[in-house]
Enzyme design. Structure first.
Site, mmCIF file in Angstrom:
data_model
loop_
_atom_site.group_PDB
_atom_site.id
_atom_site.type_symbol
_atom_site.label_atom_id
_atom_site.label_comp_id
_atom_site.label_asym_id
_atom_site.label_seq_id
_atom_site.Cartn_x
_atom_site.Cartn_y
_atom_site.Cartn_z
ATOM 1 N N ASP A 395 3.431 -4.028 10.496
ATOM 2 C CA ASP A 395 3.100 -5.401 10.095
ATOM 3 C C ASP A 395 1.579 -5.546 9.975
ATOM 4 O O ASP A 395 0.820 -4.672 10.410
ATOM 5 C CB ASP A 395 3.664 -6.350 11.163
ATOM 6 C CG ASP A 395 3.624 -7.793 10.723
ATOM 7 O OD1 ASP A 395 3.597 -8.049 9.505
ATOM 8 O OD2 ASP A 395 3.628 -8.676 11.603
ATOM 9 N N GLU A 398 -2.241 -5.473 5.650
ATOM 10 C CA GLU A 398 -2.832 -5.770 4.308
ATOM 11 C C GLU A 398 -4.317 -5.404 4.209
ATOM 12 O O GLU A 398 -4.767 -5.198 3.088
ATOM 13 C CB GLU A 398 -2.672 -7.265 3.998
ATOM 14 C CG GLU A 398 -1.251 -7.697 3.771
ATOM 15 C CD GLU A 398 -0.410 -7.782 5.039
ATOM 16 O OE1 GLU A 398 -0.985 -8.058 6.098
ATOM 17 O OE2 GLU A 398 0.797 -7.524 4.971
ATOM 18 N N ASP A 470 6.543 -13.592 5.544
ATOM 19 C CA ASP A 470 6.819 -14.854 6.240
ATOM 20 C C ASP A 470 7.341 -15.933 5.309
ATOM 21 O O ASP A 470 6.606 -16.860 4.904
ATOM 22 C CB ASP A 470 5.546 -15.327 6.949
ATOM 23 C CG ASP A 470 5.112 -14.325 8.009
ATOM 24 O OD1 ASP A 470 5.935 -13.476 8.405
ATOM 25 O OD2 ASP A 470 3.945 -14.400 8.446
#
Ligand code: GLC
Length: 804
Positions: A395, A398, A470
């Site tokens: 997770d 990015e 999300d």
């Protein structure tokens, strides 16, 4: 004044350069212009690379796994153009200025540079303008919001964390600069192999061109021709395919931000077993860690993680742990100390480590574009793999930091070539997933790991599944998730999914009921919800929704042989597990319409028509062919729109006539123990069809040594024959009993059945729902077929032939 403007304009027009000379190479041609070199090379008959470069090449080393191939082609040098002809594709290159036109063998233009614009540079940015063809549609481009047909829209690729994103938001977490253009019965694909920020314009705010730009680096793109499905095959051949994931990872996964302490984790697992709802995975979100520090456990909440993992194993659960890349800058914390010692972290140009703030506080970030870092990460992962954890959820890669502004001057190793954030950012997440995949595969002694990632780039499918981040608990997001997963499938990522139930916000019970039904028909099937939101387990929305959830999760498990086979197809040919209808029904305008663009085929034969939770009436479009209503066997002609009332427990599902659907006949708790009964469902039709039944141990790579059980099943309705070919491979199938279930067959014809008794039966893929609300009674749908024929025999490896 006028003359200056004119010469400026001419300068811009000729930015593609004017042809000076060319050279035929083994793989294509190289053209010199005044300002650039163009290397044009065939990678196979259907894939050609156009690489515009100057003296110093600036390429992406991470996405493409193939090299150019020698194929037959001719080059014709004309006064104004160079023409390359090959067996399946021709390219005409205008000389002054350089403009490309791609044609198929019928001489039809697939794609051409827009005359007058062609390629343009503005500073470091390069843009190619392509002439917009009549009614041209654009599909793919990976994890993007918006409609199936992206014409009239523009997008950019810049991996970005976006909590509770808007349904039109762009960019999001992952970037895949690959799209498919469709027009006039033709299709082509373009993959822009450049990891800098890129921009795609599919005729947004203009009626002249589609375009793609890269902020820096070389303009380096691959052009594919063929049908949509052939283009996906070529693209996944070029950028690699997923290997078969562990079987348990395609079962139901239960997640929550976060389950803690360990007793709660065990309670959730036990509840699945007590309630007889199948599930394979419990996912641990950030609260398992000590102050969110990766590779650590919170000692109070999880005093004995190894025991917990063992207890979960005894209950038939695998554990997936979240892994965030940030390493807290805190002394006496092993990953920090050893990371500094091994020099694995990202740095500023002055050599100081970059520090950004995320869950654990201030952190350094491993540079996964460096071989040494990946190997260090593998060693760190041992603290998980040593206690039996095989699933890793990557997770915040990015890279997400508070403030969301990763400085642009951070330096990445890029396999020794060097790059800054501008080139490295889009690649980072994929390389983190790679580190997890390679690390876990090595640590796990031949067992397949499950890797999930949020960020990614073209080729990420080689390492990982991907989920859409999300999302929000509402209908728009539920349907958007379907389109995003379908778009990812078109873009080479077959194993993807969304947070079932919605991550942010609180949804109503009807929403959860619909979402879990649809999720059962997505490749990655995981319930997840955010901290401080409504619980989102199958039993959290009352008894009715619990029964519905149980039905659809069970259906997922029944369908495992069908789904596993779809994963085999994805790993062998790149064909996605969920297939936008634009793959098989490309020229049918209806499938792109807003009312029907969310429909897709799950595997070869099951059409899913997602329905919003507040929709009592479902509008469905059945494409050409003959169809069966999945639950009732009602026969329906294709090429028609239908509006029907659907009870909450009824997801509109349809089966193609002549289909063969393999399902497991026994109820199960998880994917490891699926029983001994294989049911093969045949749906009467006119076409001949075939499928495969594939089985292996589901956990190891032994299938690559021939340890699998695989057989072809053929259905020839006109010859009134079913043939189950001899099994190949050295795996001992666990199946002992075979049930043939025939749908839509004529009883009179079956009077000639020559293979023991065949009985008329009632069949249901799901259980009836209790009548909790007397007013709902009339709205319950009867989800069964009264009219199937069924016979049971012993399952053997030899060829079996059935006639009637
Ligand atoms: C991110 C993830 C989400 C996770 C949360 C806490 O927002 O996208 O799935 O639950 O972080 O780790």
């Amino acid at each position: 004044m006028l003359d200056i403007a004119k010469s400026e304009r001419n300068k811009r027009i000729s930015e593609g350069g004017v042809f000076k000379s060319y050279l035929t190479t083994e793989y294509g041609v190289e053209i010199e212009t005044e300002s650039f070199q163009y290397k044009i090379s065939f990678y196979n008959e259907h894939t050609i690379r156009v690489h515009q470069t100057s003296h110093s090449q600036d390429c992406n080393p991470y996405s493409v796994v193939q090299s150019p191939k020698k194929i037959n082609f001719q080059v014709e040098d004309n006064e104004n153009s160079l023409v390359i002809t090959s067996e399946s594709l021709d390219v005409v290159i205008d000389k002054s200025p350089i403009l490309f036109t791609f044609l198929n063998k019928d001489g039809k233009i697939l794609n051409q540079d827009e005359p007058g614009l062609g390629i343009q540079t503005q500073g470091e940015q390069k843009t190619i303008y392509k002439k917009l063809q009549l009614n041209e549609r654009f599909v793919g481009l990976g994890e993007k919001t918006g409609p199936l047909d992206r014409s009239g829209k523009g997008y950019q690729n810049w991996n970005t964390d976006h909590f509770a994103y808007d349904i039109e938001a762009d960019p999001l977490y992952a970037s895949i600069p690959f799209y498919i253009g469709i027009h006039n019965g033709l299709s082509y694909g373009v993959f822009v192999d450049n990891s800098y920020k890129s921009h795609f314009n599919f005729g947004a705010s203009n009626n002249r061109f589609s375009s793609f730009s890269v902020d820096s680096g070389d303009m380096d793109y691959y052009f594919f021709n063929g049908s949509v499905s052939e283009i996906i095959q070529s693209y996944t051949w070029l950028t690699g395919r997923m290997s078969l994931p562990p079987m348990w990872s395609i079962g139901y996964q239960q997640c929550r931000y976060s389950y803690y302490p360990d007793t709660e984790v065990l309670d959730v697992a036990k509840k699945f077993r007590d309630k007889d709802i199948p599930a394979d995975v419990i996912v641990l979100d950030i609260h398992y860690m000590d102050e969110y520090k990766i590779f650590s456990w919170d000692k109070e909440r999880f005093p004995n993680p190894d025991q917990m993992v063992d207890l979960l194993k005894e209950m038939g659960f695998e554990v997936v742990v979240i892994c965030d890349p940030g390493i807290k800058t805190e002394g006496k914390y092993l990953p920090y100390d050893s990371g500094k010692k091994e020099d694995v972290f990202l740095k500023y140009p002055d050599g100081k480590y970059y520090e950004g703030e995320v869950w654990p506080g201030w952190c350094h970030f491993p540079d996964f574009t460096k071989e040494e870092t990946r190997s260090w990460w593998k060693d760190m992962m041992k603290s998980y793999t040593d206690i039996g954890i095989k699933g890793f959820w990557n997770d915040m890669n990015e890279i997400a930091t508070w403030g969301q502004m990763l400085p642009e001057n951070i330096e990445f190793d890029f396999e020794g070539e060097g790059a800054t954030t501008r080139k490295g950012r889009n690649i980072y997440g994929m390389q983190m997933a790679r580190s997890a995949y390679e690390g876990a595969s090595q640590n796990l002694d031949g067992k397949r790991p499950f890797i999930l990632t949020r960020a990614g780039f073209a080729g990420v499918q080689r390492y990982s599944a991907l989920w859409t981040g999300d999302n929000v608990a509402n209908d728009e997001h539920m349907l958007l998730g379907v389109r995003m997963v379908n778009s990812l499938g078109l873009s080479g990522v077959p194993f993807s999914g969304y947070d079932v139930g919605g991550f942010a916000g609180n949804g109503q019970s009807n929403l959860f009921a619909r979402w879990i039904q649809i999720g059962a028909f997505s490749p990655f099937f995981r319930g997840h919800s955010m901290i401080n939101s409504h619980d989102s387990e199958p039993w959290s929305y009352g008894e009715e929704v619990e029964e519905i959830s149980k039905n659809y999760i069970r259906l997922r498990y029944k369908l495992l042989p069908y789904i596993y086979h779809a994963f085999v197809q994805a790993s062998e040919s790149g064909t996605p597990v969920t297939r936008s209808l634009c793959i098989d029904y490309t020229p049918d305008d209806k499938i792109y319409a807003a009312d029907f663009e969310n429909q897709y085929l799950f595997g070869d034969n099951i059409l899913v028509a997602p329905l919003a939770s507040d929709q009592r009436y479902g509008k469905v479009y059945l494409p050409e062919g003959e169809w069966y209503e999945f639950f009732t066997d009602e026969q329906l002609a294709g090429g028609q729109e239908m509006i029907r009332e659907y009870a909450l427990e009824h997801l509109p599902l349809f089966i193609k006539a002549s289909s063969i659907i393999p399902v497991y006949g026994d109820a199960t708790q998880n994917s490891k123990n699926v029983g001994e009964c294989l049911e093969l469902h045949f749906y009467a039709g006119t076409d001949h069809s075939s499928t495969e039944y594939y089985e292996d141990d589901g956990v190891s790579y032994e299938s690559s040594n021939g340890i699998f059980h695989r057989r072809l099943i053929e259905f020839a309705p006109s010859q009134k024959e079913i043939k189950i070919k001899e099994a190949s491979g050295n795996y001992n199938s666990k199946i002992k009993k075979l049930k043939l279930v025939l749908h839509g067959f004529d009883q009179n014809e079956l009077n000639n059945w020559k293979h023991g008794s065949i009985e008329r039966k009632c069949y249901s893929y799901v259980q009836p729902i209790s009548n909790f609300d007397p007013f709902e009674k009339d709205h319950r749908d009867n989800l069964k077929s009264e009219n199937v024929f069924s016979t049971e025999i012993a399952y053997t490896n030899e060829e079996m032939v059935f006639n009637w």
